[in-house]
Scaffold this motif. Structure first.
Motif, PDB file in Angstrom:
ATOM      1  N   GLU A 218       3.419  -3.508 -16.067  1.00  0.00           N
ATOM      2  CA  GLU A 218       3.862  -4.168 -14.838  1.00  0.00           C
ATOM      3  C   GLU A 218       3.735  -5.682 -14.960  1.00  0.00           C
ATOM      4  O   GLU A 218       4.654  -6.429 -14.577  1.00  0.00           O
ATOM      5  N   GLU A 248      16.237  -7.112  -7.109  1.00  0.00           N
ATOM      6  CA  GLU A 248      16.061  -5.669  -7.190  1.00  0.00           C
ATOM      7  C   GLU A 248      16.004  -5.216  -8.649  1.00  0.00           C
ATOM      8  O   GLU A 248      16.486  -4.150  -8.998  1.00  0.00           O
ATOM      9  N   CYS A 269       6.522   6.597 -12.837  1.00  0.00           N
ATOM     10  CA  CYS A 269       6.991   5.598 -11.866  1.00  0.00           C
ATOM     11  C   CYS A 269       8.483   5.783 -11.643  1.00  0.00           C
ATOM     12  O   CYS A 269       9.317   5.119 -12.282  1.00  0.00           O
ATOM     13  N   PRO A 292       6.405   4.589  -7.162  1.00  0.00           N
ATOM     14  CA  PRO A 292       7.638   3.790  -7.111  1.00  0.00           C
ATOM     15  C   PRO A 292       7.915   3.134  -8.463  1.00  0.00           C
ATOM     16  O   PRO A 292       7.004   2.901  -9.261  1.00  0.00           O
ATOM     17  N   LEU A 296       9.487  -2.786  -7.792  1.00  0.00           N
ATOM     18  CA  LEU A 296       9.805  -2.654  -6.369  1.00  0.00           C
ATOM     19  C   LEU A 296       8.584  -2.929  -5.497  1.00  0.00           C
ATOM     20  O   LEU A 296       8.665  -3.684  -4.520  1.00  0.00           O
ATOM     21  N   PHE A 297       7.444  -2.305  -5.844  1.00  0.00           N
ATOM     22  CA  PHE A 297       6.217  -2.470  -5.074  1.00  0.00           C
ATOM     23  C   PHE A 297       5.046  -2.620  -6.047  1.00  0.00           C
ATOM     24  O   PHE A 297       5.119  -2.148  -7.192  1.00  0.00           O
ATOM     25  N   PRO A 298       3.953  -3.254  -5.615  1.00  0.00           N
ATOM     26  CA  PRO A 298       2.764  -3.337  -6.481  1.00  0.00           C
ATOM     27  C   PRO A 298       2.194  -1.948  -6.745  1.00  0.00           C
ATOM     28  O   PRO A 298       2.304  -1.034  -5.913  1.00  0.00           O
TER      29      PRO A 298
END
Length: 418
Positions: A218, A248, A269, A292, A296-298
């Protein structure tokens, strides 16, 4: 392996047949025109069709055949074939001969330029293929007792790498595999693919837990996006604005770890779960809801890998990206991935157990056949098969096990013939 060789032999035979047909086609054309003129004389008017033979020869074979066949056609155009009077149609034959010579010259020059362009294209493809092999490098056939097979199909014509990625490495923590799908497809997604794969190849050896590997992926992905944001944006605007492509930019990833005892753990993920293949059974694996996609999200604070069971000897996992399951045919029907997997493992050639290369090859061919060779999304296929066998430990020379006692067991690795 036998099925792979058979498919390669059929493709090679079809290629030789096409080349032979292209080589004899100009001669058949000349023979047909001359035969027609002899059977039904037209005072040389039909011989004008001989001018097409040199062009056909240049397009299908080469410049040498073009000149040789063109010379023969020019001479035939001057011969009064089937004419009652030798001088009948002399002007027509002369004009036909001139036209054939003009076609020879034009075809010779055109073929030379085409050959130069073909050589330049071949060199360009060699450079591109070398660069793509560095990004999505070929996997070894075996890592630490796990047999591997993988394939990739790009939606972009002429590209070997697109938005899908995979990698398998052997570490002291076990065999770790990664498969993912970058938002978008084709050549524009290669930058993100290279960043994710480069990070995984490094951190897979350093992090003792899959959660640590995922967090490092990440951070690498976010750093890659920041570096892209610093580059100028075409047409102006903000790199991370609401309408920016980077707003995005996400990646779906599936991390797997196969331990020495065959136990499998995973972190998912937003990626499709794999299929478990044991003998002739094909079952989807879905131990938990996926997280996710990256970007998109942490990630949550708790990243405990989920258990996906244990792979016994000869059992395997088939991993894929959503491009395989979402491929449609001309009627709009989705590709029946589960059905094709069952057909592959139930085939007579798979009676000794699932062969990763055979299963991946069968699914690839069935997918291309279903989609008619026109893919709208990239596809990555990866299969891992546990090839570790357990056998009883042998007693030391000169020593015998005591009566009533059972010898211990030891694990050795043995290759399975495909």
């Amino acid at each position: 392996m036998i099925r792979t060789w058979a498919r390669g032999g059929r493709r090679a035979g079809a290629g030789r047949a096409r080349r032979a047909f292209v080589f004899v086609l100009p001669g058949l054309w000349v023979l047909g025109v001359v035969t027609w003129e002899l059977c039904r004389p037209t005072s040389g008017q039909l011989l004008q069709l001989l001018a097409a033979a040199p062009a056909i020869a240049c397009a299908g074979t080469g410049r040498r055949q073009c000149v040789l066949l063109g010379g023969v056609c020019a001479l035939l155009a001057l011969v009064p074939l089937g004419a009652a009077e030798p001088d009948a149609g002399a002007a027509t034959r002369a004009m036909t001969c001139g036209a054939i010579l003009a076609v020879i010259g034009a075809s010779y020059l055109t073929a030379g330029r085409r050959l130069r362009l073909v050589r330049e294209l071949e060199r360009t493809r060699e450079v591109a293929a070398a660069a793509q092999r560095v990004v999505l490098r070929p996997l070894p056939p075996r890592i630490d007792g796990v047999v591997l097979a993988a394939d990739h199909l790009s939606a972009s014509e002429g590209a070997a790498v697109g938005g899908d990625l995979y990698e398998v490495v052997g570490t002291r923590h076990g065999v770790r595999a990664l498969i993912g799908d970058v938002r978008g497809h084709g050549l524009e997604a290669i930058g993100t693919v290279a960043a994710v794969l480069g990070s995984f190849r490094e951190v897979a050896h350093d992090e003792p837990e899959l959660g640590g590997v995922l967090r490092r992926l990440e951070r690498s992905h976010q750093r890659h996006l920041r570096e892209r944001a610093e580059q100028p944006v075409a047409g102006g605007g903000e790199a991370f604005g609401p309408l920016s492509p980077l707003a995005e930019e996400f990646v779906t990833v599936l991390l797997l770890e196969v331990a020495g005892d065959g136990s499998v753990t995973a972190l998912n993920c937003g990626h499709p779960w794999p299929y478990r293949i044991g003998g002739r059974a094909v079952d989807p694996v879905a131990p938990a809801e996926p997280l996710p996609p990256l970007g998109l999200f942490p990630l949550p604070d708790d990243l405990t890998a989920v258990c996906c069971g244990r792979l016994g000897p000869g059992e395997g996992l088939f991993l894929h990206t959503d491009g395989a399951a979402d491929a449609r045919d001309a009627a709009g029907e989705f590709f029946p991935l589960t059905q094709e997997l069952r057909s592959s493992v139930e085939a007579p050639a798979a009676r000794l157990g699932p062969s990763p290369s055979g299963v991946v090859g069968d699914v690839r061919e069935a997918l291309l056949r279903h989609a008619g060779g026109r893919l709208t999304d990239d596809v990555a296929l990866l299969m891992l098969c546990n090839d570790r066998l357990r056998v009883p430990a042998q007693p030391s020379p000169g020593r015998h096990a005591e009566p009533g006692r059972t010898a211990g067991t030891g694990r050795v690795e043995a290759g399975r013939a495909e």
